[in-house]
Write a protein that holds these residues in place. Structure first.
Motif, short mmCIF file in Angstrom:
data_model
loop_
_atom_site.label_atom_id
_atom_site.label_comp_id
_atom_site.label_asym_id
_atom_site.label_seq_id
_atom_site.Cartn_x
_atom_site.Cartn_y
_atom_site.Cartn_z
N HIS A 57 0.81 -1.22 0.00
CA HIS A 57 0.00 0.00 0.00
C HIS A 57 0.84 1.27 0.00
CE1 HIS A 57 -2.68 -3.20 1.46
NE2 HIS A 57 -3.60 -2.54 0.81
N ASP B 194 -7.34 -5.34 -7.82
CA ASP B 194 -7.01 -3.93 -7.94
C ASP B 194 -6.95 -3.52 -9.38
OD1 ASP B 194 -6.47 -4.07 -5.06
OD2 ASP B 194 -4.79 -5.29 -5.76
N CYS C 278 -11.71 -0.46 -1.44
CA CYS C 278 -10.81 -0.70 -2.57
C CYS C 278 -10.80 -2.16 -3.01
CB CYS C 278 -9.40 -0.28 -2.20
SG CYS C 278 -9.26 1.45 -1.73
N HIS C 279 -11.08 -3.07 -2.09
CA HIS C 279 -11.06 -4.50 -2.41
C HIS C 279 -12.49 -5.02 -2.38
CE1 HIS C 279 -6.68 -4.68 -2.07
NE2 HIS C 279 -6.77 -4.01 -0.95
N ALA D 178 -12.26 6.19 0.40
CA ALA D 178 -11.98 5.16 1.41
C ALA D 178 -11.73 5.81 2.76
CB ALA D 178 -10.76 4.33 1.00
N ILE E 61 -0.41 4.47 -1.62
CA ILE E 61 -1.68 5.05 -1.19
C ILE E 61 -1.42 6.16 -0.18
CG2 ILE E 61 -3.88 4.57 -0.07
CD1 ILE E 61 -3.67 1.77 -1.36
N SER F 243 -10.49 8.62 -3.19
CA SER F 243 -11.19 7.36 -3.47
C SER F 243 -12.43 7.20 -2.60
CB SER F 243 -10.25 6.18 -3.21
OG SER F 243 -9.97 6.09 -1.82
#
Ligand code: HEC
Ligand code: HEC
Length: 157
Positions: free
Chosen positions: A123, A157, A145-146, A136, A126, A134
């Motif tokens: 990650h 991804d 994200c997943h 998130a 990120i 995003s």
């Protein structure tokens, strides 16, 4: 990442036969109490991400859980503890757990799977800005994200 994308179609076929051997997967949470009580404020994280000692310590300190009070009745706490420790990464080292347990020091009881160097490396791109953009917001928001996070899949991804 490119390689992961190119491999996706092939991997789908392989997964059908041998999900156990896959490295992007951990066994999903199947215990209803854990899903309910530990999925209230964030996703119910799969027990394979941490060793049994970590879950024991966490279940001992739910009244001060990362600054929140996440206390539960004693019988619920005991049931969730039993589930998490029985399926912990060092007890059932399946899929990703095999490599993810490597960072845990003997006797160590880390409380954050996001502190795992393997996790950080995956990650590293990120940033706070990307988290905002995003939607998130926090890196602990895995399902943002997943898409397969609740089923234990982290290769989308
Ligand atoms: C009242 C809300 C709440 C409940 C209920 C709750 N948590 Fe949490 N949990 C948090 C907060 C807040 C954090 C820290 C989030 C952050 O750093 O952005 C956290 C973080 C975690 C982390 C570390 C995530 C990381 O950074 O790797 C684990 C593991 C975890 N919780 C497990 C559990 C378990 C197991 C249960 C059920 C027994 C549970 N949580 C129930 C609020 C809650
Ligand atoms: C903001 C988006 C985002 C969030 C939130 C996020 N991830 Fe990821 N994750 C990614 C991306 C992008 C990659 C792929 C990195 C690469 O391939 O270079 C990745 C990779 C991974 C991998 C490695 C998969 C592989 O192919 O080996 C795992 C495991 C993983 N994430 C688990 C998690 C977990 C568990 C959480 C929550 C605690 C989480 N992620 C939160 C974006 C995110």
């Amino acid at each position: 990442m490119l390689r992961a994308c190119l491999g996706a179609a092939f991997l789908v076929a392989v997964h059908a036969g041998s999900a156990w051997a896959d490295q992007d997967w951990v066994p999903p949470v199947t215990d209803p109490a854990t899903l309910k009580e530990c999925g209230e404020c964030h996703m119910a994280f799969q027990p394979a991400f941490l060793p049994a000692r970590s879950w024991d310590k966490m279940m001992d300190t739910l009244d001060d859980h990362f600054g929140d009070n996440a206390s539960l009745p004693a019988d619920t706490t005991a049931a969730i503890r039993a589930y998490l420790t029985a399926n912990a990464g060092d007890v059932r080292p399946q899929g990703l757990a095999r490599s993810f347990m490597a960072w845990v020091e003997p006797g160590g009881a880390p409380q954050r799977l996001t502190e795992n160097p393997d996790f950080r490396r995956e990650h590293r791109k990120i940033t706070a800005q990307k988290l905002q953009r995003s939607g998130a917001l926090s890196i602990v928001n895995c399902p943002a994200c997943h898409q397969g996070a609740d089923r234990g899949w982290y290769d989308d991804d």
